[in-house]
Scaffold this active site. Sequence first.
Site, PDB file in Angstrom:
ATOM      1  N   GLU A   7      50.477  28.009  26.042  1.00 44.70           N
ATOM      2  CA  GLU A   7      50.504  26.949  27.102  1.00 44.70           C
ATOM      3  C   GLU A   7      49.528  25.880  26.904  1.00 44.70           C
ATOM      4  O   GLU A   7      49.661  24.618  27.225  1.00 44.70           O
ATOM      5  CB  GLU A   7      50.187  27.806  28.472  1.00 44.70           C
ATOM      6  CG  GLU A   7      51.124  28.692  28.836  1.00 44.70           C
ATOM      7  CD  GLU A   7      50.903  29.466  30.065  1.00 44.70           C
ATOM      8  OE1 GLU A   7      49.951  30.267  30.167  1.00 44.70           O
ATOM      9  OE2 GLU A   7      51.291  29.613  31.034  1.00 44.70           O
ATOM     10  N   GLU A  15      52.836  37.617  28.646  1.00 43.88           N
ATOM     11  CA  GLU A  15      52.257  37.994  29.996  1.00 43.88           C
ATOM     12  C   GLU A  15      52.895  39.118  30.739  1.00 43.88           C
ATOM     13  O   GLU A  15      52.288  39.991  31.466  1.00 43.88           O
ATOM     14  CB  GLU A  15      52.087  36.879  31.039  1.00 43.88           C
ATOM     15  CG  GLU A  15      51.099  35.916  30.365  1.00 43.88           C
ATOM     16  CD  GLU A  15      51.670  34.744  29.683  1.00 43.88           C
ATOM     17  OE1 GLU A  15      52.728  34.888  29.319  1.00 43.88           O
ATOM     18  OE2 GLU A  15      50.967  33.591  29.526  1.00 43.88           O
ATOM     19  N   GLY A  68      48.358  31.934  27.485  1.00 44.73           N
ATOM     20  CA  GLY A  68      47.540  30.814  27.510  1.00 44.73           C
ATOM     21  C   GLY A  68      47.470  30.093  26.521  1.00 44.73           C
ATOM     22  O   GLY A  68      47.283  28.504  26.597  1.00 44.73           O
ATOM     23  N   ALA A 127      44.926  33.762  27.622  1.00 51.05           N
ATOM     24  CA  ALA A 127      43.418  33.636  28.619  1.00 51.05           C
ATOM     25  C   ALA A 127      42.897  35.082  28.184  1.00 51.05           C
ATOM     26  O   ALA A 127      43.548  35.852  27.805  1.00 51.05           O
ATOM     27  CB  ALA A 127      44.004  33.570  30.054  1.00 51.05           C
TER      28      ALA A 127
END
Length: 262
Positions: free
Chosen positions: A116, A136, A113, A69
């Site tokens: 993911e 993260e 992300g 992200a």
Amino acid sequence: MSEALILTEIIGDGARRTGLITLNRPKQLNALNDALMDQLGAALLAWDADDAIGCIVITGSERAFAAGADIGAMAGYSYMDAYLGNYITRNWETVRQVRKPVIAAVSGFALGGGCELAMMCDFIIAADNANFGQPEIKLGIIPGAGGTQRLPRAVGKAKAMDMVLTARMMDAAEAERAGLVSRVVPTARLLEEALAAAALICSMGGASVMMAKQCVNRAFESGLADGVSYERQMFHALFATDDQKEGMDAFVNKRKPVFRHR
Ligand code: CAA
């Protein structure tokens, strides 16, 4: 007009073709911001509704599938920004609504992300330079797009805990051994291999493809007895399709089937 944060292309010449999505923020290692995820979701839903598309491939650049992200974009978020804005849920989970198969073709970094997003796809084909990770924890947060749930289901608790708690990356060979990716291919051949897999899927009966995907996903969302019962219902239902008649008649008469996706 908004910037093209994804590139789209339709590949193939059969009755059903492959929709190829290339994440397109190469300088930022395809860091996933809201605008990109909106564009990705819109492309996925449009192709899911398009009869001429049989399979979707998501890829990135050679250096990065996606490095997570967008950290700069979320660095200033308050709890209320994240909660009221429905961060992640609002536009990331569109991938899971897609009924047609989605393949992640991963080269380079698939982190946070990015890892993911790849795991939300139906399967991952990795280039031999791929690196997967959930780093993260180094940012004072945890995976927020399903990583703590999908990674242990894919690689088991020990490796998932190791990766989520220490931020260590897993290379392509380890990812294949651990079951995170379905196959590893030379980096230069990644797209060719992913598109070949997609073309094969496009050549199968569309309803059986979607039901097969639904059933395999059910294995991760239910107990064994429920999953088997769900599979049996889908299996029986497929005898109502033209494609079952065509597929079996073609086998019996030693010819190639021509599926009509009905
Ligand atoms: N967000 C925003 N920008 C990012 C980014 C990210 N996740 N990852 C890389 N970039 C940017 C860098 O800031 C850099 O930009 P500038 O050139 O403008 O400085 C550019 O991409 C290239 O990156 P590096 O110079 O850092 O490249 P490197 O080869 O030295 O390192 C890397 C590569 C190890 C992937 C490193 O970029 C990195 O650690 N990135 C962050 C990975 C990360 O923490 N991901 C998790 C994000 S949080 C998340 O995803 C939450 C969730 O679960 C939904």
